[in-house]
Write an enzyme that holds these catalytic residues in place. Structure first.
Site, PDB file in Angstrom:
ATOM      1  N   PRO B  17      -9.562  28.405   0.603  1.00  0.00           N
ATOM      2  CG  PRO B  17      -7.986  30.042   0.265  1.00  0.00           C
ATOM      3  CD  PRO B  17      -9.101  29.663   1.176  1.00  0.00           C
ATOM      4  CD1 TRP B 346      -8.671  35.391   7.150  1.00  0.00           C
ATOM      5  CD2 TRP B 346      -9.292  35.718   5.035  1.00  0.00           C
ATOM      6  NE1 TRP B 346     -10.025  35.223   7.077  1.00  0.00           N
ATOM      7  CE2 TRP B 346     -10.437  35.424   5.797  1.00  0.00           C
ATOM      8  CE3 TRP B 346      -9.444  35.969   3.681  1.00  0.00           C
ATOM      9  CZ2 TRP B 346     -11.716  35.371   5.250  1.00  0.00           C
ATOM     10  CZ3 TRP B 346     -10.714  35.914   3.127  1.00  0.00           C
ATOM     11  CH2 TRP B 346     -11.833  35.620   3.908  1.00  0.00           C
ATOM     12  CG  HIS B 347      -7.202  35.990   0.391  1.00  0.00           C
ATOM     13  ND1 HIS B 347      -6.726  37.117   0.994  1.00  0.00           N
ATOM     14  CD2 HIS B 347      -8.415  36.309  -0.105  1.00  0.00           C
ATOM     15  CE1 HIS B 347      -7.611  38.090   0.864  1.00  0.00           C
ATOM     16  NE2 HIS B 347      -8.647  37.615   0.202  1.00  0.00           N
ATOM     17  N   GLY B 348      -5.231  31.981   1.977  1.00  0.00           N
ATOM     18  CA  GLY B 348      -4.806  30.602   1.791  1.00  0.00           C
ATOM     19  C   GLY B 348      -3.387  30.392   2.238  1.00  0.00           C
TER      20      GLY B 348
END
Lengths: 419, 425
Positions: B17, B346-348
């Protein structure tokens, strides 16, 4: 050993190989189709590129399809006239059927074939220039017309999103090998970041695409399918339901007639200050000097003349010198587009003088470098413009007459026609 | 298509991201096409593993260098070298130090600005500003390519070695485990115990069946990503911002809501298909990442089918070490919340990702415990047990509402969700 598992394995092996063969044949077939398509004109009833056939809606016209369009329309003995440049020459604000290049065709008559390959925001070295250069041997009697702002140096390999056209032609071997231009391209790209700003592919990526396209011709095939059969890319211009799937040929030229716009839409009073700044901007670097303290100033010199700002013009000259191979310059007509008189008369007398000088000097500079050039707009009126720069159909007709005279003169000078 | 590059800006958000300006687009670049067209045939022609593996490692380095640049290579070289050396010692303390270093590196590169500018700022704006001034200048503008993936893989490796697993002795194998190009930027997150035997088998005997199966998988992935997801992104980006979303009729809002869910599945699973297919063309079998998640009839099932390599990683290296479901209802719920907050983060580095993780954590805790609630619990459980369609619908609606939180600021997501049940704006 049982026969059935062996047969099953054999059948699986044959199926696998058939699938891979199918992929190879299918891919090869598509490349072949692309190559064939590149030689065919699919832009039926072509007048100019519209928003349905431009990068605004993810349609990236190839040099191949533009060349094919020329070949399909040109009659034996005709002189080829290709118009490039930006939205002004594309005819923004001029409705279908009343585009200035159609008028130019009428003015020039059957001895000439006029093609409008201008795009919004494109420059003098983009689409039309590339096509004209690519067709130089096939149609040696040709005139290329494009517009520019005075003092605006062109990018040698094209402008922004239209750059792909130059590189397409480059990898397909359609361009003149010109060391000066190659050096200028190298110099202009030296400072480019590896990754361009978001939304723009890097130059390296763009060049890789065009390098691949010389073998695969995927761009021509894609355009052919999306124009004639099925569009597969959603766009907000085509946002109603599944309307975006319609072939692009089914969309009419949506350009409005700017003569129907009320005056306050064409010359929006709230934008007056910005537009006047733009008009002044054309000449402020052209004629600039520095005070004793080193501050830039717009002031006439002791003899009452506007002083040329040499570094600005030197950079400009260096740019136009390498923008095109020398052999193509004499057949290139550069139009310097003056701003609407609505704004010019709001300048001070000194500013008007400076603006006028800039255009006249700009024409001289282009000519000194081997191009032909003319400015237009000094004798136009408010109704000839749809806004500060774009022409209405009325202005377009005036431009067509002036350009036609110039093109005929060029054709004579270049020995395309007998005096 | 040039335009595709701008569509992928959002798609890229999935993978890295903070560096979404292109890493999520790698498989659809022309450079990558040329890379694959050159690398795969040479790999097949080399025949002997002793030649294939060094060649593949070289290709992976070239790939990483091209997309990450020289500055992007340094972190993975440093972290990878340390992880490799520490793994060889099999020393529990050294392995713990290696794990800590991976966590610190990930936090430093990816979350420093979030920690200082958001978290610390919340506690005390002065501290946040001071920390941002002092630390922020040290952090590169974009984190190193694929750091979320290789940091998790290094942590897994050292954790398993620490638990008695065999370390990777061959440096070439370690390099390939670290930067195997098909899975580098978008996973699946590999496990070295599965990857290395598969790599050896591929190098020994990649066959025409592998090539064929891999090619089909790549084609499927491209179809899902380029034809479906990327087109949907264009339409969603146009309609989903609030003013336009509010102007849609009720049916239109539900359509966009559904398309958001379809797009994210096709985008991410398409990318995973390409990765898995490319690896298969090298004879390597990567773990599956998706298994019909929108067919799940409960949330636990959903997470067993969605981004499987990440959810199983978090289960094995976060949830279970925290105690898993062993210490009662409340501890289990807390562990789940922590694990899912991590999945979100974790995704951003943004609050809406954390919120999305917590949302799923709460949902899972509810699913696991509602039947035991006195009063409504047992009859509700009995009812849902007899109504598989209702189970499916409630699961999917819950997951799909989650995508609004995932993609949009929380307030916007809430308003969009409310507008699905209200024809007004």
């Amino acid at each position: 050993m049982s026969v059935i598992p062996v047969l099953r394995r054999l059948s699986s092996a044959i199926a696998t190989r058939t699938m891979l063969l199918g992929v190879a044949v299918g891919f090869g077939g598509l490349c072949w189709l692309g190559r064939i398509t590149a030689g065919q004109s699919h832009l039926t009833h072509f007048v100019r590129f519209t928003e349905w056939t431009s990068p605004e809606t993810n349609y990236y016209p190839t040099v191949g399809e533009m060349m094919a369009t020329v070949r399909a329309r040109m009659q034996p003995g005709q002189i080829l006239v290709i118009v490039g440049g930006n939205s002004i020459l594309r005819g923004a604000g001029q409705p279908a059927g009343q585009v200035w290049t159609q008028r130019l065709q009428t003015e020039l008559g059957v001895g000439y074939g006029v093609f409008n390959f201008a795009f919004d925001g494109s420059g003098i070295t983009d689409g039309g220039a590339v096509v004209a250069e690519a067709l130089r041997r096939e149609y040696p009697r040709q005139v290329y017309i494009a517009n520019a702002a005075p003092g605006q140096p062109p990018a040698p390999d094209g402008t922004g999103v239209y750059r792909f056209m130059f590189w397409e032609a480059y990898y397909k071997g359609l361009l003149i090998a010109d060391p000066a231009r190659a050096a200028a391209i190298e110099a202009s790209n030296e400072n480019l970041p590896v990754r361009n700003p978001p939304g723009e592919p890097s130059l390296q990526e763009l060049r890789t695409r065009e390098w691949l396209d010389q073998f695969c011709y995927f761009q021509d095939l894609w355009n052919r399918v999306t124009y004639k059969d099925l569009n597969l890319v959603w766009g907000f211009y085509m946002r109603d339901g599944l309307q975006f799937l319609r072939a692009r040929k089914r969309y009419a030229d949506p350009e409005p007639d700017s003569t129907t716009f009320p005056l306050d839409k064409r010359y929006n009073p709230s934008n007056l200050a910005i537009e006047l700044a733009n008009v002044r901007g054309c000449s402020q670097f052209a004629y600039m000097s520095f005070s004793a303290a080193g501050n830039p100033q717009m002031r006439k010199d002791a003899s009452g003349r506007w002083p040329l700002y040499r570094p600005f013009w030197d950079q400009f000259v260096a740019g136009i010198r390498t923008a095109m191979p020398d052999e193509l310059k004499p057949r290139t007509l550069v139009l310097l587009s003056r701003s609407s008189p609505y704004y010019i008369r709001r300048l001070s007398a000194d500013e008007r003088e400076r603006d006028d000088l800039t255009y006249r000097h700009g024409v001289e500079v282009w000519k000194a470098e081997g191009y032909d050039a003319m400015d237009y707009g000094s004798d136009f009126n408010d109704d000839d413009y749809g806004d500060r720069t774009h022409l209405t159909r009325l202005g377009g007709a005036k431009l067509a007459r002036q350009v036609a005279d110039k093109v005929r003169a060029m054709a004579g000078a270049l020995h395309y026609t007998r005096p | 298509m040039l335009a595709s590059f701008s569509w992928f800006q959002n798609a890229g958000a999935w993978f890295e991201p903070a560096t979404l300006a292109g890493f999520g687009t790698i498989f659809t670049t022309y450079w990558f096409v040329v890379f694959v067209v050159v690398v795969l045939p040479i790999f097949w022609l080399l025949r002997r593993p002793a030649l294939r593996l060094p060649f593949l490692a070289l290709a992976c380095v070239a790939y990483h260098y091209h997309f990450a640049g020289p500055a992007g290579l340094l972190p993975i070289m440093g972290l990878g070298g340390f992880t490799y050396a520490v793994g060889l010692t099999r020393n529990r303390i050294a392995c713990a130090a290696g794990i800590t270093l991976s966590v610190v590196a990930l936090c430093f590169y990816k979350y420093t600005h979030f920690l200082t500018g958001e978290l610390l700022y919340l506690l005390n704006p002065g501290w946040g500003a001071a920390a941002e001034r002092s630390v922020g200048g040290w952090v590169p503008a974009a984190p190193p390519l694929a750091i979320s993936f290789f940091a998790f893989e290094f942590i897994h490796y050292l954790a398993d070695v620490r638990q008695g697993g065999q370390p990777i002795r061959n440096p070439l194998q370690f390099v390939l485990f670290s930067i195997f190009f098909p899975s580098l930027v978008a996973g699946p997150i590999k496990r070295y115990e599965q990857f290395l035997p598969s790599l050896a088998e591929g190098a020994r005997a990649v066959g025409i069946d592998d090539v064929s199966a891999g090619l089909q998988r790549v084609a499927m992935g491209l179809l899902k990503k380029v034809v479906v997801a990327d087109n949907l992104i264009l339409a969603i980006d146009f309609y989903a911002p609030l003013p336009r979303f509010a102007a849609l009729p009720l049916g239109g809002r539900w359509l966009i809501f559904t398309l958001i869910a379809v797009r994210i599945l096709f985008d991410f699973s398409g990318y995973s298909d390409i990765a898995i297919g490319l690896a298969r063309m090298l004879g390597v079998r990567l773990p599956e990442n998706f298994n019909w998640p929108y067919a799940a009839t409960d949330l636990q099932q959903f997470w067993q089918r969605w981004h499987i390599s990440l959810s199983s990683w978090v289960r094995d290296y976060v949830y279970i070490p925290l105690g898993g479901n062993r210490h009662g209802v409340w501890r289990r719920a807390a562990n789940g919340l922590m694990a899912f907050a991590l999945i979100g983060l974790w995704h951003g580095p943004a609050w809406h990702f954390v919120l999305w993780g917590l949302y799923h954590g709460v949902g899972l805790a509810f699913c696991a415990n509602y039947a035991a609630c006195p009063g409504v619990g047992p009859p509700l459980a009995r009812l849902l047990g007899r109504q598989p369609f209702a189970c499916w619908l409630s699961t999917q609606l819950f997951a799909w509402f989650g995508w609004l939180i995932f993609f949009y600021p929380a307030a916007d997501a809430w308003r969009m969700g409310a507008m699905l049940f209200n024809s007004g704006s």
